[in-house]
Structures are given as structure tokens and as C-alpha cells.
Design an enzyme around this catalytic site. Structure first.
Site, PDB file in Angstrom:
ATOM      1  N   GLY A 230      -3.325  -5.386 -11.942  1.00 48.83           N
ATOM      2  CA  GLY A 230      -4.650  -5.736 -12.417  1.00 48.83           C
ATOM      3  C   GLY A 230      -5.050  -5.062 -13.710  1.00 48.83           C
ATOM      4  CG  ASP A 231      -6.284  -2.181 -16.367  1.00 49.28           C
ATOM      5  OD1 ASP A 231      -6.054  -2.192 -17.581  1.00 49.28           O
ATOM      6  OD2 ASP A 231      -7.427  -2.002 -15.898  1.00 49.28           O
TER       7      ASP A 231
END
Ligand SMILES: *[C@@H]1O[C@H](CO)[C@@H](O)[C@H](O)[C@H]1NC(C)=O
Ligand SMILES: *[C@@H]1O[C@H](CO)[C@@H](O)[C@H](O)[C@H]1NC(C)=O
Ligand SMILES: *[C@@H]1O[C@H](CO)[C@@H](O)[C@H](O)[C@H]1NC(C)=O
Ligand SMILES: *[C@@H]1O[C@H](CO)[C@@H](O)[C@H](O)[C@H]1NC(C)=O
Ligand SMILES: *[C@@H]1O[C@H](CO)[C@@H](O)[C@H](O)[C@H]1NC(C)=O
Ligand SMILES: *[C@@H]1O[C@H](CO)[C@@H](O)[C@H](O)[C@H]1NC(C)=O
Ligand SMILES: *[C@@H]1O[C@H](CO)[C@@H](O)[C@H](O)[C@H]1NC(C)=O
Ligand SMILES: *[C@@H]1O[C@H](CO)[C@@H](O)[C@H](O)[C@H]1NC(C)=O
Ligand SMILES: *[C@@H]1O[C@H](CO)[C@@H](O)[C@H](O)[C@H]1NC(C)=O
Ligand SMILES: *[C@@H]1O[C@H](CO)[C@@H](O)[C@H](O)[C@H]1NC(C)=O
Ligand SMILES: *[C@@H]1O[C@H](CO)[C@@H](O)[C@H](O)[C@H]1NC(C)=O
Length: 416
Positions: A230-231
Site C-alpha cells: 500500500g505504499d
């Protein structure tokens, strides 16, 4: 001369890794001490047994995690190892007791971040044989932070601290608490065949689950990574030099990142001599991006900062396949500031330059190949080059050939 030395040291990394692989097939390995770690198997803390093994086998040791599940319910600080092989056949599961970890994770001395495991030493070879897994029980963290990027004392997973002439091979990392791993104060490290997957199973995003962050490290090779998170897939931060990232697949998250950097007022930090090649990015926000803090300090790390000095230079990002990138292919911004603060993109004194983006193919949702907001106070960006870019817009299959620039000096191979 320096180049030769760098190539020679890369070659030595490759050499001793193949030695490790060759010797693991033929036990015993001739280490003075062997420590096989017992697993309780019932959820009670296996960290005391892990600490004991690392203490006993910290010199010329062979430490073995069996093909079992180990519960890690307290912090591990195993640095200063020397000439140690660690075989991780099993599964390490960190407890989901977030209130315990908020109090007991260990500060890393940067960005007010903390960790659950410091691992480091000279001639350290960690092999997971494609099976060994770190599971941070991240969902518990994604659920309490609810999308906040930097939540004070939320720990990162593995922190490779002071690893020299070392390798990490064939490891899986799932559901990391925060950043999956951070490579700090390390030199001449190979990280190969690494799988990272931090995916939220509900609507709370797996934010700030970077695959890896490097800082104060030199001569790091990351090869054959698969990152779904997610990053940032991989992010190079303060004083990352002579880094190679290659033959990897990045999915879902933000893509490859240089920065953020320049967070500490008056501190001088650099990112220099970076090669990124043969990467496939699938559904990431960008293929690659650069982010520096603004020139004006607002609040303190982890969420605030700014006013840092230094430069990024000599970076080559080449041979990328982009599949369904969600925004522009390349973004450069010097606007990072305290959460919520906006604008102020022209104040940073941190200089971004000498970055080459070549041989990109595929499709993106954004309308620009590159969107660049460089800081006028730093004299803008210089030596930015694009070449052999062949991208289409996902929705319309039309060619994308525009660039959006602010303060890009002397663009090479493209027009703003
Ligand atoms: C970058 O590479 C050049 C050429 O090999 C070398 O002279 C320089 O020292 C390197 N920079 C760093 C910070 O290692
Ligand atoms: C778990 O197993 C270990 C080792 O067999 C034992 O010492 C411990 O008491 C057990 N703990 C629980 C909570 O059952
Ligand atoms: C934490 O893990 C335990 C099992 O070890 C489970 O019973 C509990 O529901 C989990 N709590 C959270 C908040 O995920
Ligand atoms: C970890 O161990 C190192 C050296 O063994 C020591 O210097 C450091 O203070 C320890 N860190 C923590 C948080 O305990
Ligand atoms: C941590 O934050 C405090 C204030 O919140 C600040 O004074 C300190 O400098 C920060 N430390 C680091 C290492 O960033
Ligand atoms: C990551 O995990 C999610 C959820 O388990 C799964 O759907 C996805 O396929 C995995 N990604 C990769 C690259 O294996
Ligand atoms: C590029 O990377 C892929 C893994 O994503 C690998 O299978 C392939 O062999 C690499 N190509 C080259 C030329 O090294
Ligand atoms: C980063 O490296 C530079 C050049 O070697 C050095 O001057 C600087 O002090 C380092 N920065 C930090 C924060 O240690
Ligand atoms: C740039 O870095 C590459 C390695 O990434 C190195 O081979 C090259 O010599 C460096 N160039 C300069 C001008 O430092
Ligand atoms: C461009 O990159 C692709 C991988 O995406 C690679 O197969 C191809 O050989 C590269 N082309 C050149 C001219 O290097
Ligand atoms: C930064 O300065 C440029 C001119 O140098 C200007 O066009 C741009 O709007 C400014 N950006 C911001 C966010 O103030």
C-alpha cells in the site's frame, strides 16, 4: 578506480551468496556453533529462545529456524553478529498486541520511527529458501491507524542495522506492521528473491507499508523482488549511495521512490549513484517518483519537518514496463510538508538533478509522462532526461507525450 572497486565489491557479494547456496545443500557447514531454535508452538513468546540462540551463536554461528511457526511477542535486538548464517525455514508471526508494541518497540534514531527487530553484523547470511516468512500481523495496525501515514511508535518490521558484507536471500514478508524493512548504516549487502505482500483485507488501507527503505547505506543490491503493498515499493532515503534495484515487479502501491528526503532542518543528505532497471510496475500510482520536503520546517518527524539540504544525483531508471499505472509515469515534487500543509513547492534548497528515465513502455492513466514541480530556491532541477518512452493512455489507447514542468532547467530529450 572507484567504479572498479564498486563493481568488484558487487562481484564479491554475488560470489559469497553463491557460496552460501552451494554450502546449504551440504550440511554441516563448518561453523563453530550451531543453534537450532525450538518453537513453543502454542502462542507463547518464542523471542526468549531466539535471543538465546543469537547470543550463543553470534560468532561463527549457524542459527536455524525450523519449518515451524514461531510467535514473536517481544522485541529482538541482535546486532554485532559476526560470520553467521541464519537459515529461516519457518514462519515468524509477530503478535497483534498493538498497545504492547506502541510501548515496547525500539527507536531507530531517525524520523521518530521504531522497530521490532534490529538485525545486523559482519558477514551475515540470511536464507529463507523461498519459504522463510515474516508476518507482522499488519491488519491489526491497518485497523488502528485507519490510513494515517505516520502513526507515532507504530513499528516497522525488520531493521537491518549495520550489516556489512551480508546477504538476505529467498525471504517472504507479509502483512508488515509499517515499513516492511529498513536498511540502515549498512554496506555491501545483497537482497535477492524477496517477496513482500502487505494487503489490507478490509477498507483500512495498508498505508506506509513500504517494501524497503534505505538510509545511511552504501552498495546495496536488490534483485528479483516482488512487492505488492500500500505504499512505496522501495524507497531510497537519506544518504543512500551506490544502489542497484533490478529484475523486480512492483504492484498496487506507489512505485519506486527517491525520498522523501530533506526532512531535517539544516541537515545535509544525499542520494547518489542509483541504477534501477528491468522493473514491471502493475497498477502502481507512479512508476517512479521523487519527493523532497519543503524549505520551511513545520512540526517534527515523523509527520512534520522540512528545511533539509543536499542533493539527488546520478540516477538511471531504465527498462521499465508499466501496466495500468494509475497516474503519471514519473512525478517529481518538492512539496512534502506536515500533514495537511499544501503548496510551498518553491522553498526547498535540496537539489534534484541528473536523473535519466529511459526505455519505458506500457500504459498509464495520467496525461503526462512526467509531472515535475522543482523548487526555484534550489535553482530548479537540472540534468533531467527522458528517452525511448513509448506510453499510451489506458482509457483511450492514445499516445502520451506531454510533460508538465515547473523550474526544470535544460530538459534533455523532451520539451516541457
Ligand atoms: C559515485 O560513483 C562515482 C563513479 O564511480 C564515484 O566516483 C563516486 O565516489 C560515487 N559516489 C559515492 C557517494 O559513492
Ligand atoms: C507453551 O509451551 C511451552 C513449551 O512446551 C510451555 O513451557 C508453556 O508453558 C506453554 N504455554 C502455554 C500458555 O500453554
Ligand atoms: C489477535 O490475535 C488473537 C489470536 O492470537 C485473536 O484472538 C485476536 O482476535 C486478534 N486481535 C486482533 C485485534 O486482531
Ligand atoms: C541494541 O543492541 C545494541 C548493541 O548490542 C545496543 O547498542 C543498543 O542500545 C540496543 N538497542 C536497544 C533499543 O536496546
Ligand atoms: C521526535 O519528535 C520530537 C518532537 O515531537 C522532536 O523534538 C525530535 O527531534 C524528534 N526526533 C527525531 C529523531 O526525529
Ligand atoms: C497479495 O496478497 C493478496 C491478498 O492475500 C492477494 O490477493 C495478492 O494476489 C497477493 N499478491 C501477490 C503479488 O502475490
Ligand atoms: C527482468 O526481470 C524479470 C523478473 O521480473 C526476469 O524474469 C527477467 O529475466 C529479467 N530480464 C533480464 C534481461 O534480466
Ligand atoms: C550524509 O552524507 C554526507 C556526505 O557524506 C555527509 O556530509 C552528511 O553529514 C551525511 N548526513 C547525515 C545526516 O549523516
Ligand atoms: C553514476 O553511477 C553509476 C552507477 O550507478 C556509475 O557507474 C557511474 O560512474 C556514476 N557516474 C558518475 C558521473 O558518478
Ligand atoms: C527496454 O526494456 C525492455 C524491458 O522492459 C527490454 O526487454 C529491452 O531490451 C529494453 N530495450 C533496450 C533497447 O534496452
Ligand atoms: C513555483 O514557482 C514557479 C515559477 O518559478 C511558479 O510557476 C509556480 O506556480 C510556483 N509553484 C508554487 C506551488 O508556488
Amino acid at each position: 578506480m572507484a567504479l572498479f572497486r564498486m563493481l568488484a565489491s558487487f562481484a564479491s557479494v554475488v560470489f559469497f551468496v553463491s557460496t552460501v547456496q552451494a554450502t546449504t545443500a551440504h550440511a554441516p557447514r563448518g561453523k563453530a556453533n550451531t543453534c537450532v531454535i525450538e518453537a513453543n508452538g502454542n502462542g507463547s513468546d518464542d523471542a526468549p529462545a531466539i535471543r538465546a540462540a543469537f547470543s550463543k551463536c553470534k560468532r561463527d554461528g549457524h542459527i536455524i529456524f525450523e519449518d515451524k511457526k514461531y510467535y514473536v511477542n517481544s522485541p529482538l535486538n541482535t546486532t554485532d553478529l559476526s560470520n553467521v548464517d541464519i537459515d529461516l525455514h519457518g514462519y515468524l508471526l509477530w503478535s497483534n498486541d498493538t498497545s504492547y508494541w506502541l510501548k515496547n518497540s525500539m527507536p531507530i534514531g531517525y524520523q521518530n520511527q521504531s522497530t521490532v527487530w534490529f538485525l545486523g553484523g559482519h558477514n551475515l547470511h540470511v536464507n529463507g529458501f523461498g519459504m522463510g516468512t515474516f508476518d507482522g500481523n499488519g491488519q491489526a495496525w491497518y485497523d488502528i491507524v485507519k490510513g494515517v501515514s505516520n502513526y507515532p511508535d507504530r513499528p516497522m518490521g525488520l531493521t537491518i542495522q549495520g550489516a556489512v558484507d551480508s546477504s538476505f536471500v529467498g525471504l517472504n514478508f507479509v502483512q508488515s506492521q509499517m515499513w516492511t524493512m529498513t536498511i540502515m548504516h549498512s554496506d555491501n549487502v545483497l537482497m535477492e528473491d524477496i517477496y513482500v505482500n502487505s494487503t489490507s483485507h478490509n477498507g483500512n488501507p495498508a498505508r506506509n507499508t513500504d517494501g524497503a527503505d534505505t538510509m545511511f547505506s552504501n552498495n546495496i543490491v536488490m534483485r528479483r523482488w516482488r512487492v505488492d503493498n500500500g505504499d512505496d515499493a522501495i524507497s531510497l532515503k537519506a544518504n543512500s549511495t551506490n544502489i542497484v534495484v533490478e529484475d523486480s515487479i512492483f504492484m498496487t502501491g506507489q512505485g519506486f521512490a527517491l525520498g522523501s528526503i530533506g526532512q531535517y532542518v539544516g541537515k545535509f543528505e544525499t542520494i547518489e549513484n542509483v541504477t534501477v532497471r528491468n522493473i514491471t510496475t502493475i497498477g502502481t500510482k507512479y512508476a517512479a517518483y521523487v519527493k523532497t520536503w519543503t524549505g520551511n520546517q513545520v512540526d517534527y518527524p515523523p509527520n512534520g519537518g522540512g528545511g533539509g539540504l543536499g542533493f539527488i544525483r546520478n540516477v538511471s531508471i531504465q527498462d521499465l514496463k508499466l501496466k495500468g499505472v494509475r497516474d503519471v509515469a514519473v512525478n517529481i515534487g518538492q512539496c512534502t510538508s506536515f500533514s495537511g500543509a499544501k503548496g510551498d513547492c518553491n522553498s526547498s534548497l535540496f537539489h534534484v538533478g541528473d536523473i535519466k528515465f529511459t526505455n519505458f513502455t506500457g500504459d498509464i492513466a495520467g496525461k503526462y509522462i512526467g509531472s515535475m514541480q522543482c523548487s526555484s530556491a534550489a535553482g530548479g532541477c537540472s540534468g533531467i532526461e527522458f528517452g525511448d518512452i513509448d506510453l499510451i493512455k489506458t482509457a483511450t489507447s492514445t499516445v502520451v507525450d506531454d510533460y508538465k514542468c515547473s523550474n526544470v532547467q535544460g530538459p534533455i530529450g523532451f520539451e516541457c
